[in-house]
Design a protein around this motif. Structure first.
Motif, PDB file in Angstrom:
ATOM      1  N   GLY A  24       0.825  -1.194   0.000  1.00 25.09           N
ATOM      2  CA  GLY A  24       0.000   0.000   0.000  1.00 25.09           C
ATOM      3  C   GLY A  24       0.862   1.248   0.000  1.00 25.09           C
ATOM      4  O   GLY A  24       2.095   1.183   0.090  1.00 25.09           O
ATOM      5  N   LYS A  25       0.213   2.393  -0.088  1.00 24.04           N
ATOM      6  CA  LYS A  25       0.931   3.655  -0.258  1.00 24.04           C
ATOM      7  C   LYS A  25       1.598   4.149   1.019  1.00 24.04           C
ATOM      8  O   LYS A  25       2.338   5.128   0.988  1.00 24.04           O
ATOM      9  CB  LYS A  25      -0.019   4.722  -0.784  1.00 24.04           C
ATOM     10  CG  LYS A  25      -1.187   5.028   0.145  1.00 24.04           C
ATOM     11  CD  LYS A  25      -2.136   6.036  -0.480  1.00 24.04           C
ATOM     12  CE  LYS A  25      -3.306   6.334   0.451  1.00 24.04           C
ATOM     13  NZ  LYS A  25      -4.246   7.305  -0.161  1.00 24.04           N
ATOM     14  N   PRO A 222      -9.427 -15.297   1.850  1.00 20.66           N
ATOM     15  CA  PRO A 222     -10.674 -14.523   1.965  1.00 20.66           C
ATOM     16  C   PRO A 222     -11.049 -14.155   3.397  1.00 20.66           C
ATOM     17  O   PRO A 222     -11.528 -13.057   3.664  1.00 20.66           O
ATOM     18  CB  PRO A 222     -11.723 -15.444   1.330  1.00 20.66           C
ATOM     19  CG  PRO A 222     -10.948 -16.295   0.381  1.00 20.66           C
ATOM     20  CD  PRO A 222      -9.611 -16.514   1.039  1.00 20.66           C
ATOM     21  N   GLU A 223     -10.818 -15.076   4.335  1.00 14.70           N
ATOM     22  CA  GLU A 223     -11.189 -14.827   5.727  1.00 14.70           C
ATOM     23  C   GLU A 223     -10.025 -14.304   6.568  1.00 14.70           C
ATOM     24  O   GLU A 223     -10.151 -14.146   7.778  1.00 14.70           O
ATOM     25  CB  GLU A 223     -11.737 -16.114   6.360  1.00 14.70           C
ATOM     26  CG  GLU A 223     -13.040 -16.596   5.754  1.00 14.70           C
ATOM     27  CD  GLU A 223     -14.132 -15.535   5.855  1.00 14.70           C
ATOM     28  OE1 GLU A 223     -14.292 -14.939   6.941  1.00 14.70           O
ATOM     29  OE2 GLU A 223     -14.817 -15.294   4.843  1.00 14.70           O
ATOM     30  N   GLY A 224      -8.873 -14.071   5.932  1.00 10.16           N
ATOM     31  CA  GLY A 224      -7.707 -13.590   6.661  1.00 10.16           C
ATOM     32  C   GLY A 224      -6.831 -14.705   7.194  1.00 10.16           C
ATOM     33  O   GLY A 224      -5.709 -14.453   7.620  1.00 10.16           O
ATOM     34  N   TYR A 225      -7.334 -15.928   7.184  1.00 10.39           N
ATOM     35  CA  TYR A 225      -6.532 -17.078   7.634  1.00 10.39           C
ATOM     36  C   TYR A 225      -7.098 -18.344   7.016  1.00 10.39           C
ATOM     37  O   TYR A 225      -8.229 -18.373   6.504  1.00 10.39           O
ATOM     38  CB  TYR A 225      -6.526 -17.195   9.155  1.00 10.39           C
ATOM     39  CG  TYR A 225      -7.835 -17.675   9.758  1.00 10.39           C
ATOM     40  CD1 TYR A 225      -8.044 -19.036  10.027  1.00 10.39           C
ATOM     41  CD2 TYR A 225      -8.856 -16.785  10.051  1.00 10.39           C
ATOM     42  CE1 TYR A 225      -9.239 -19.483  10.575  1.00 10.39           C
ATOM     43  CE2 TYR A 225     -10.048 -17.219  10.592  1.00 10.39           C
ATOM     44  CZ  TYR A 225     -10.239 -18.565  10.852  1.00 10.39           C
ATOM     45  OH  TYR A 225     -11.428 -19.010  11.390  1.00 10.39           O
ATOM     46  N   GLU A 226      -6.304 -19.407   7.063  1.00  9.93           N
ATOM     47  CA  GLU A 226      -6.747 -20.711   6.572  1.00  9.93           C
ATOM     48  C   GLU A 226      -5.955 -21.793   7.293  1.00  9.93           C
ATOM     49  O   GLU A 226      -4.754 -21.632   7.531  1.00  9.93           O
ATOM     50  CB  GLU A 226      -6.525 -20.814   5.058  1.00  9.93           C
ATOM     51  CG  GLU A 226      -7.018 -22.123   4.454  1.00  9.93           C
ATOM     52  CD  GLU A 226      -6.814 -22.157   2.944  1.00  9.93           C
ATOM     53  OE1 GLU A 226      -7.771 -21.842   2.217  1.00  9.93           O
ATOM     54  OE2 GLU A 226      -5.686 -22.492   2.504  1.00  9.93           O
ATOM     55  N   VAL A 227      -6.619 -22.879   7.643  1.00  7.21           N
ATOM     56  CA  VAL A 227      -5.980 -24.015   8.319  1.00  7.21           C
ATOM     57  C   VAL A 227      -5.964 -25.196   7.364  1.00  7.21           C
ATOM     58  O   VAL A 227      -6.979 -25.516   6.731  1.00  7.21           O
ATOM     59  CB  VAL A 227      -6.736 -24.387   9.611  1.00  7.21           C
ATOM     60  CG1 VAL A 227      -6.021 -25.536  10.330  1.00  7.21           C
ATOM     61  CG2 VAL A 227      -6.864 -23.182  10.530  1.00  7.21           C
ATOM     62  N   CYS A 228      -4.804 -25.852   7.229  1.00  6.91           N
ATOM     63  CA  CYS A 228      -4.710 -27.010   6.345  1.00  6.91           C
ATOM     64  C   CYS A 228      -3.746 -28.040   6.937  1.00  6.91           C
ATOM     65  O   CYS A 228      -3.229 -27.853   8.043  1.00  6.91           O
ATOM     66  CB  CYS A 228      -4.269 -26.592   4.948  1.00  6.91           C
ATOM     67  SG  CYS A 228      -2.613 -25.877   4.840  1.00  6.91           S
ATOM     68  N   TYR A 243      -6.897  -6.935  -2.661  1.00  6.73           N
ATOM     69  CA  TYR A 243      -7.072  -6.705  -4.093  1.00  6.73           C
ATOM     70  C   TYR A 243      -7.908  -5.445  -4.357  1.00  6.73           C
ATOM     71  O   TYR A 243      -7.594  -4.655  -5.232  1.00  6.73           O
ATOM     72  CB  TYR A 243      -7.750  -7.913  -4.740  1.00  6.73           C
ATOM     73  CG  TYR A 243      -6.914  -9.171  -4.637  1.00  6.73           C
ATOM     74  CD1 TYR A 243      -5.745  -9.312  -5.387  1.00  6.73           C
ATOM     75  CD2 TYR A 243      -7.285 -10.209  -3.790  1.00  6.73           C
ATOM     76  CE1 TYR A 243      -4.969 -10.452  -5.294  1.00  6.73           C
ATOM     77  CE2 TYR A 243      -6.506 -11.359  -3.699  1.00  6.73           C
ATOM     78  CZ  TYR A 243      -5.357 -11.478  -4.443  1.00  6.73           C
ATOM     79  OH  TYR A 243      -4.588 -12.601  -4.340  1.00  6.73           O
ATOM     80  N   GLU A 244      -8.954  -5.268  -3.580  1.00  4.83           N
ATOM     81  CA  GLU A 244      -9.815  -4.102  -3.695  1.00  4.83           C
ATOM     82  C   GLU A 244     -10.666  -4.024  -2.435  1.00  4.83           C
ATOM     83  O   GLU A 244     -10.682  -4.945  -1.616  1.00  4.83           O
ATOM     84  CB  GLU A 244     -10.706  -4.197  -4.933  1.00  4.83           C
ATOM     85  CG  GLU A 244     -11.635  -5.415  -4.928  1.00  4.83           C
ATOM     86  CD  GLU A 244     -12.466  -5.513  -6.190  1.00  4.83           C
ATOM     87  OE1 GLU A 244     -12.313  -4.638  -7.053  1.00  4.83           O
ATOM     88  OE2 GLU A 244     -13.265  -6.454  -6.293  1.00  4.83           O
ATOM     89  N   GLU A 245     -11.388  -2.929  -2.259  1.00  2.00           N
ATOM     90  CA  GLU A 245     -12.228  -2.748  -1.086  1.00  2.00           C
ATOM     91  C   GLU A 245     -13.205  -3.914  -0.952  1.00  2.00           C
ATOM     92  O   GLU A 245     -13.961  -4.222  -1.873  1.00  2.00           O
ATOM     93  CB  GLU A 245     -13.014  -1.430  -1.205  1.00  2.00           C
ATOM     94  CG  GLU A 245     -13.903  -1.114  -0.015  1.00  2.00           C
ATOM     95  CD  GLU A 245     -13.112  -0.610   1.187  1.00  2.00           C
ATOM     96  OE1 GLU A 245     -13.622  -0.717   2.314  1.00  2.00           O
ATOM     97  OE2 GLU A 245     -11.989  -0.103   0.998  1.00  2.00           O
ATOM     98  N   THR A 269     -12.246  -0.265   6.798  1.00  2.00           N
ATOM     99  CA  THR A 269     -13.029   0.522   5.851  1.00  2.00           C
ATOM    100  C   THR A 269     -12.767   1.995   6.096  1.00  2.00           C
ATOM    101  O   THR A 269     -12.087   2.369   7.063  1.00  2.00           O
ATOM    102  CB  THR A 269     -14.536   0.248   6.010  1.00  2.00           C
ATOM    103  OG1 THR A 269     -14.962   0.754   7.279  1.00  2.00           O
ATOM    104  CG2 THR A 269     -14.829  -1.244   5.932  1.00  2.00           C
ATOM    105  N   GLU A 270     -13.326   2.853   5.272  1.00  2.02           N
ATOM    106  CA  GLU A 270     -13.170   4.287   5.474  1.00  2.02           C
ATOM    107  C   GLU A 270     -13.745   4.721   6.806  1.00  2.02           C
ATOM    108  O   GLU A 270     -13.304   5.687   7.413  1.00  2.02           O
ATOM    109  CB  GLU A 270     -13.844   5.054   4.333  1.00  2.02           C
ATOM    110  CG  GLU A 270     -13.117   4.899   2.996  1.00  2.02           C
ATOM    111  CD  GLU A 270     -13.745   5.746   1.913  1.00  2.02           C
ATOM    112  OE1 GLU A 270     -14.736   6.446   2.221  1.00  2.02           O
ATOM    113  OE2 GLU A 270     -13.263   5.709   0.777  1.00  2.02           O
TER     114      GLU A 270
END
Length: 470
Positions: A24-25, A222-228, A243-245, A269-270
């Protein structure tokens, strides 16, 4: 994260798992916050290197451009300094001899003993393979991920300063690899470096080094984490809206008793971050002041005794020097007390300190009037001990304690420390803690019932609530 989860401390250490920039910026600001935190909390702040802590990656993905735009005069000097900083970052962390934390992943040949003794500062960029190496592979790898040459004026890495081919491959695997459901270990062609590793590889490496779990990052989820891999591999990705808002949530992991992970998710979010920089700085400063005031109230009895030794006339006043010496000697904190006085105490026109004002801003959200002072000092002085006892009673580590178990905890605690608190006060406290009236309370609910208010906090009510009075 720090606003919600607290600043780094002995009881609240952090591991940040790479890719601090190119996200990010405001990458340079994020990196500086992390570096300053490392200086302020050297034992409680840990920074792992990611594949983007690499000057060639920065050239392609934007961080180099950001620094040069923000620092017109000294941008190149800053980038050269950061290039050196990158090389010294650890490439992994092991938590309590149980959990391996690395940015990317592992391979079937991962050697943690070799990595432990590696002279990692010799690796300027993972995208610059040591010479000699298969030149076609080296060329393809650099073209895939770098997309640009090194900065003008940069000296080339000489052979004596390089890692061996085997060492280089080990680091590439750590920073670039990804887990997959298929067994085995095979080239990671989509990234151009590292490997894909299956559940059998995870079990093999964890068993070899007597570890229980691998926590890594490197992939947006997608959910911020993943267990495998049967719960043995966790991916945590903290950048929401990657990727986008609204594209994904961010998350971080809290490791509780028995190293059991708990996931905290969020979506920036904003509406959640509209405040200008000065308000965000103020929120961090206020958080630090609150932590300091917790330390002060935890030693209230000792501090009062120290103050009264100097106050021979019983005026309630001390000179600035006497107050500062008392604070430092009792709390054992080497802080600029003279500068902090405006945040902590009231001063009269002659510069004398009203020393009892050190404790005037402590409030209970749901007051237990008969035991207010005793309970506050007990909670803040022994909070780590309370948590130990709490976790012993919470044998299933569910995080919930029944009312009866809560009373048992206090009886055990009071007996051990010879602290007297009436059963009726404990019952009243427990009932007030149980906000949803389900007959259970957790330790965080218990601690959050006590909060410190900063008397010079002039933020509006919503900002004040956000700053930590929850």
């Amino acid at each position: 994260m720090m606003q919600e989860n607290g600043l780094p401390s002995e009881d609240n250490p952090y591991v940040f798992n790479g890719d601090f920039v190119d996200r990010g910026k405001n990458s340079i600001e994020i990196l500086m916050i992390l570096c300053v935190s490392l200086l302020v909390y050297p034992r409680d702040m840990h920074l792992n290197r990611g594949n983007h802590e690499d000057f060639l990656m920065n050239l392609r993905y934007g961080f180099t451009k950001e620094v040069l735009n923000k620092y017109k005069l000294h941008g190149r000097k800053i980038l050269r300094l950061l290039e050196e900083v990158y090389t010294w970052l650890p490439i992994g962390t092991i938590v309590d001899n149980e959990i391996l934390v690395i940015h990317g992943g592992i391979s079937e040949s991962t050697d943690l003993n070799l990595l432990h003794h590696l002279e990692r500062n010799k690796m300027k960029s993972v995208l610059m393979p040591p010479v000699p190496l298969n030149e076609d592979l080296a060329s393809d790898f650099q073209k895939t991920k770098a997309g640009a040459s090194a900065m003008p004026g940069k000296s080339n890495t000489s052979l004596p300063e390089q890692l061996s081919k085997h060492e280089w491959e080990q680091v590439v695997d750590i920073l670039w690899s990804d887990p997959r459901g298929q067994r085995g270990c095979y080239p990671n062609k989509s990234r151009g470096g590292g490997c894909y590793f299956g559940p059998d590889i995870t079990s093999k490496i964890l068993s070899k080094y007597h570890l229980k779990m691998l926590i890594r990052s490197h992939e947006c989820k997608p959910e911020g984490y993943e267990v495998c891999h049967d719960g043995k591999v966790i991916t945590v990705f903290s950048a929401s809206n990657y990727y986008e808002e609204g594209s994904n949530r961010g998350a971080y992991i809290k490791l509780g008793p028995g190293m059991k992970p708990r996931f905290v998710q969020y979506q920036v979010t904003e509406l959640t971050c509209p405040k200008p920089l000065y308000q965000r700085v103020h929120a961090i400063e206020s958080s630090a002041i609150r932590i300091l005031k917790e330390r002060i109230i935890s030693r209230k009895s000792d501090l009062v005794c120290a103050f009264e030794l100097y106050d021979c006339s019983k005026s309630g006043k001390l000179s600035l020097g006497q107050w500062a010496f008392s604070m430092e000697s009792i709390l054992g904190l080497n802080l600029p007390w003279r500068s902090l006085r405006s945040h902590l105490v009231n001063t009269d026109k002659d510069g004398n300190i009203d020393y009892m004002s050190s404790f005037q801003d402590i409030h209970i959200q749901k007051p237990v009037k008969e035991a207010q002072s005793t309970l506050i000092e007990t909670v803040y002085r022994y909070r780590s001990d309370l948590q130990i006892i709490y976790n012993v009673i919470d044998s299933d580590h569910s995080g919930l304690i029944s009312m009866e178990e809560f009373r048992t905890m206090w009886q055990l605690f009071c007996t051990h420390y010879s602290v007297h608190i009436d059963d009726s006060q404990v019952d009243e406290l427990a009932n007030r803690m149980d906000l949803n009236k389900d007959g259970n309370i957790d330790f965080n609910e218990f601690l959050k019932a006590f909060y410190v208010v900063h008397k010079f906090d002039h933020l509006n009510k919503s900002d004040t609530n956000l700053a930590g009075q929850k």
